[in-house]
Scaffold this active site. Sequence first.
Site, PDB file in Angstrom:
ATOM      1  N   GLY A  88     -26.472  23.176 -14.465  1.00 35.12           N
ATOM      2  CA  GLY A  88     -27.495  23.229 -13.429  1.00 35.12           C
ATOM      3  C   GLY A  88     -27.953  24.667 -13.205  1.00 35.12           C
ATOM      4  O   GLY A  88     -27.272  25.618 -13.600  1.00 35.12           O
ATOM      5  N   CYS A 115     -20.648  24.013 -18.113  1.00 38.90           N
ATOM      6  CA  CYS A 115     -21.328  25.188 -17.556  1.00 38.90           C
ATOM      7  C   CYS A 115     -21.216  25.190 -16.021  1.00 38.90           C
ATOM      8  O   CYS A 115     -20.163  25.439 -15.470  1.00 38.90           O
ATOM      9  CB  CYS A 115     -22.770  25.239 -18.041  1.00 38.90           C
ATOM     10  SG  CYS A 115     -23.513  26.875 -17.886  1.00 38.90           S
ATOM     11  N   TYR A 116     -22.290  24.859 -15.288  1.00 39.24           N
ATOM     12  CA  TYR A 116     -22.204  24.792 -13.829  1.00 39.24           C
ATOM     13  C   TYR A 116     -21.114  23.800 -13.403  1.00 39.24           C
ATOM     14  O   TYR A 116     -20.408  24.017 -12.420  1.00 39.24           O
ATOM     15  CB  TYR A 116     -23.547  24.380 -13.232  1.00 39.24           C
ATOM     16  CG  TYR A 116     -23.522  24.284 -11.717  1.00 39.24           C
ATOM     17  CD1 TYR A 116     -23.784  25.404 -10.928  1.00 39.24           C
ATOM     18  CD2 TYR A 116     -23.224  23.083 -11.075  1.00 39.24           C
ATOM     19  CE1 TYR A 116     -23.752  25.326  -9.539  1.00 39.24           C
ATOM     20  CE2 TYR A 116     -23.183  22.997  -9.694  1.00 39.24           C
ATOM     21  CZ  TYR A 116     -23.453  24.127  -8.929  1.00 39.24           C
ATOM     22  OH  TYR A 116     -23.409  24.045  -7.557  1.00 39.24           O
ATOM     23  N   HIS A 202     -22.717  24.838 -23.767  1.00 43.15           N
ATOM     24  CA  HIS A 202     -23.348  23.512 -23.809  1.00 43.15           C
ATOM     25  C   HIS A 202     -23.039  22.814 -25.137  1.00 43.15           C
ATOM     26  O   HIS A 202     -23.754  23.009 -26.126  1.00 43.15           O
ATOM     27  CB  HIS A 202     -24.858  23.636 -23.610  1.00 43.15           C
ATOM     28  CG  HIS A 202     -25.249  24.027 -22.232  1.00 43.15           C
ATOM     29  ND1 HIS A 202     -25.384  23.126 -21.210  1.00 43.15           N
ATOM     30  CD2 HIS A 202     -25.504  25.241 -21.691  1.00 43.15           C
ATOM     31  CE1 HIS A 202     -25.723  23.755 -20.093  1.00 43.15           C
ATOM     32  NE2 HIS A 202     -25.795  25.041 -20.363  1.00 43.15           N
ATOM     33  N   GLU A 204     -23.614  19.844 -25.790  1.00 45.76           N
ATOM     34  CA  GLU A 204     -24.597  18.781 -26.002  1.00 45.76           C
ATOM     35  C   GLU A 204     -25.805  19.216 -26.812  1.00 45.76           C
ATOM     36  O   GLU A 204     -26.538  18.373 -27.347  1.00 45.76           O
ATOM     37  CB  GLU A 204     -25.044  18.191 -24.663  1.00 45.76           C
ATOM     38  CG  GLU A 204     -25.893  19.117 -23.792  1.00 45.76           C
ATOM     39  CD  GLU A 204     -25.091  20.015 -22.883  1.00 45.76           C
ATOM     40  OE1 GLU A 204     -25.649  20.470 -21.872  1.00 45.76           O
ATOM     41  OE2 GLU A 204     -23.914  20.277 -23.184  1.00 45.76           O
ATOM     42  N   SER A 256     -51.017   2.976 -26.411  1.00 46.43           N
ATOM     43  CA  SER A 256     -51.738   4.030 -27.132  1.00 46.43           C
ATOM     44  C   SER A 256     -51.614   3.876 -28.639  1.00 46.43           C
ATOM     45  O   SER A 256     -52.387   4.475 -29.390  1.00 46.43           O
ATOM     46  CB  SER A 256     -51.176   5.406 -26.736  1.00 46.43           C
ATOM     47  OG  SER A 256     -49.853   5.559 -27.217  1.00 46.43           O
ATOM     48  N   GLY A 257     -50.613   3.095 -29.092  1.00 47.55           N
ATOM     49  CA  GLY A 257     -50.366   2.972 -30.519  1.00 47.55           C
ATOM     50  C   GLY A 257     -49.249   3.872 -30.990  1.00 47.55           C
ATOM     51  O   GLY A 257     -48.832   3.802 -32.148  1.00 47.55           O
ATOM     52  N   GLY A 258     -48.733   4.740 -30.102  1.00 46.55           N
ATOM     53  CA  GLY A 258     -47.591   5.572 -30.440  1.00 46.55           C
ATOM     54  C   GLY A 258     -46.293   4.784 -30.355  1.00 46.55           C
ATOM     55  O   GLY A 258     -46.268   3.641 -29.898  1.00 46.55           O
ATOM     56  N   VAL A 259     -45.202   5.398 -30.781  1.00 48.51           N
ATOM     57  CA  VAL A 259     -43.907   4.723 -30.808  1.00 48.51           C
ATOM     58  C   VAL A 259     -43.498   4.256 -29.411  1.00 48.51           C
ATOM     59  O   VAL A 259     -43.069   3.114 -29.220  1.00 48.51           O
ATOM     60  CB  VAL A 259     -42.813   5.662 -31.372  1.00 48.51           C
ATOM     61  CG1 VAL A 259     -41.465   4.957 -31.382  1.00 48.51           C
ATOM     62  CG2 VAL A 259     -43.179   6.124 -32.764  1.00 48.51           C
ATOM     63  N   ASP A 260     -43.644   5.127 -28.414  1.00 48.05           N
ATOM     64  CA  ASP A 260     -43.126   4.845 -27.079  1.00 48.05           C
ATOM     65  C   ASP A 260     -43.816   3.646 -26.432  1.00 48.05           C
ATOM     66  O   ASP A 260     -43.159   2.701 -25.982  1.00 48.05           O
ATOM     67  CB  ASP A 260     -43.287   6.077 -26.175  1.00 48.05           C
ATOM     68  CG  ASP A 260     -42.787   7.340 -26.851  1.00 48.05           C
ATOM     69  OD1 ASP A 260     -41.903   7.226 -27.717  1.00 48.05           O
ATOM     70  OD2 ASP A 260     -43.280   8.421 -26.527  1.00 48.05           O
ATOM     71  N   SER A 261     -45.136   3.687 -26.378  1.00 49.90           N
ATOM     72  CA  SER A 261     -45.854   2.587 -25.733  1.00 49.90           C
ATOM     73  C   SER A 261     -45.761   1.304 -26.555  1.00 49.90           C
ATOM     74  O   SER A 261     -45.749   0.197 -26.010  1.00 49.90           O
ATOM     75  CB  SER A 261     -47.324   2.958 -25.492  1.00 49.90           C
ATOM     76  OG  SER A 261     -48.018   3.147 -26.712  1.00 49.90           O
ATOM     77  N   SER A 262     -45.668   1.439 -27.878  1.00 44.74           N
ATOM     78  CA  SER A 262     -45.565   0.255 -28.739  1.00 44.74           C
ATOM     79  C   SER A 262     -44.242  -0.472 -28.522  1.00 44.74           C
ATOM     80  O   SER A 262     -44.205  -1.705 -28.417  1.00 44.74           O
ATOM     81  CB  SER A 262     -45.708   0.658 -30.209  1.00 44.74           C
ATOM     82  OG  SER A 262     -46.944   1.292 -30.442  1.00 44.74           O
ATOM     83  N   LYS A 402     -36.543   9.856 -28.382  1.00 43.35           N
ATOM     84  CA  LYS A 402     -37.423   9.295 -29.406  1.00 43.35           C
ATOM     85  C   LYS A 402     -36.659   8.580 -30.521  1.00 43.35           C
ATOM     86  O   LYS A 402     -37.060   7.490 -30.943  1.00 43.35           O
ATOM     87  CB  LYS A 402     -38.278  10.415 -29.997  1.00 43.35           C
ATOM     88  CG  LYS A 402     -39.330   9.958 -30.988  1.00 43.35           C
ATOM     89  CD  LYS A 402     -40.500   9.278 -30.318  1.00 43.35           C
ATOM     90  CE  LYS A 402     -41.338  10.287 -29.554  1.00 43.35           C
ATOM     91  NZ  LYS A 402     -42.552   9.688 -28.982  1.00 43.35           N
TER      92      LYS A 402
END
Length: 546
Positions: A88, A115-116, A202, A204, A256-262, A402
């Site tokens: 943080g 870390c924090y 970190h 991660e 939109s046709g992108g991966v996320d919205s599809s 993604k």
Amino acid sequence: MENPEKKNIIKKKYGRKNINKARLVKLKPEKPAGKREVVLILDFGSQYTQLIARRVRENRVFSQIVPYSIKAQDIAAIAPKGIILSGGPASVYEKKSPLPDPGILKLGIPILGVCYGMQAITLMLGGKVKVSPRREYGKAELFIDDSSDLFYRLPGNITCWASHGDQAIKMPAGFRSIAHSLNTTASAIADKRRKIYGVQFHPEVAHTSRGSEILGNFLFKICGCAARWRISSFVGEAIEKIKKSVGKNRVICGLSGGVDSSVTAMLIHRAIGKNLRCVFIDNGLLRKDEGDQVKKVFKDALHLNLGYVEAQERFLKRLAGISDPEQKRKIIGDEFIRLFEEEARKFKGVEFLAQGTLYPDVIESVSAFGGPSAVIKTHHNVGGLPIDMKLKLIEPLRELFKDEVRLIGKELGLPEGILYRQPFPGPGLAIRIIGEVTKEALAVLREVDRRVLEEMRKAGLYEQVWQSFAVLLPIKSVGVMGDKRTYENVVALRCVSSSDGMTADWVKLPHELLETISNRIINEVKGVNRVVYDISSKPPATIEWE
């Protein structure tokens, strides 16, 4: 970081160029077995909180992010196998610095502070934290002093990613240092009896070598997890959650046709079928022929209920005279919502708007759980939403990255052309035109963009990089064409590699390819006489320029 042995096996079987596709094949989701284990991640506002959750899931353990202020009794009711305290931006010795419920330290559940999170553990158990005389930002060398559990099977020293100006100068009773760096005597601490650990770096982030293994050691050697969670678990849970939330109402989905919205559209389609209405809005900020491609895939091939809205003039009118990128994003977000609400009124029973929001959008726009994180830029579908929006939001991918979304899309049967499409920002070309968005600027950038993508595909690199695109700069430069002086636009090429969009490195494209792209743009696109290449990484830069 990915297991090197697994990566070598994939390379041998599929070849280096197909490693991303192979990863999807090798990690095909399976049904979970037995009771689901969970590891809780307490969010203190770090930009990397979701990366921790991602790395835990990569180890096939279910992770859930919760507010840092969650009560100990609520954690006990969940009965997690382990607890991770995120990093943080605050300092634990400041007034009103965020601290967890002290009761979590008495639950007997293994804890890892990052870390924090490590500093919070130190302070709460009687240690001391102060400003470090020598800060550590970026790559640092970590020397491992005890490799029996958290650093099991790791070499004596590794590269880690540090981001701190404070350090523990006195460890709590029962703790000892298990790793150090050149500037920090206690880069990792442990109370093995109570199974409480802390790291001042970190693990991660991809820049920490063997970081995923460090987290894996915490999960398996310390927490006793069994690696039963699969991404298919998410698919089933998401579909059931959508059914329960929506009921018999209808949903309108911005496609939109992108991966996320599809993937969002396909998930919701699986859940509610014909009660989903997808809407594609041509806002005039799209790439060349994009609208036709979307209609071909989703209406003709996948047979979704798809509406098409022509709205170029509306968006360009509102963007006229606007140069500030935050204003652009908020205007575009607001106009999208207005159009979706108008479309919703055409269909009886529409109460929900579905969006393909991912977690990188969220954490760059707002703190996920009210933590003290900084806003980097507003994403049009997060911080750009109007406060008086009438529709209720459904964002089933809000806590995913993604590559995880691509795994889900593969399971849902989406075509490869959608699955492996490079990310394209919601505000479209508006944030790739630095300055005011005009029809003339959009026309130039569309032609430039088409040539960039054509050459990347010809070179076999389109699917091997995270993003490759062009930015139209708000300056002109002097050039010579046909023995005449020119004074025309400058274009910047941006090509980056990344696994999740949170960090990214610029790609060392072959000089011959850069030459070909530059020559095509300058010779074929009227209005451009200079091409430059962006060699910035994220951080400190972002992937998009705005």
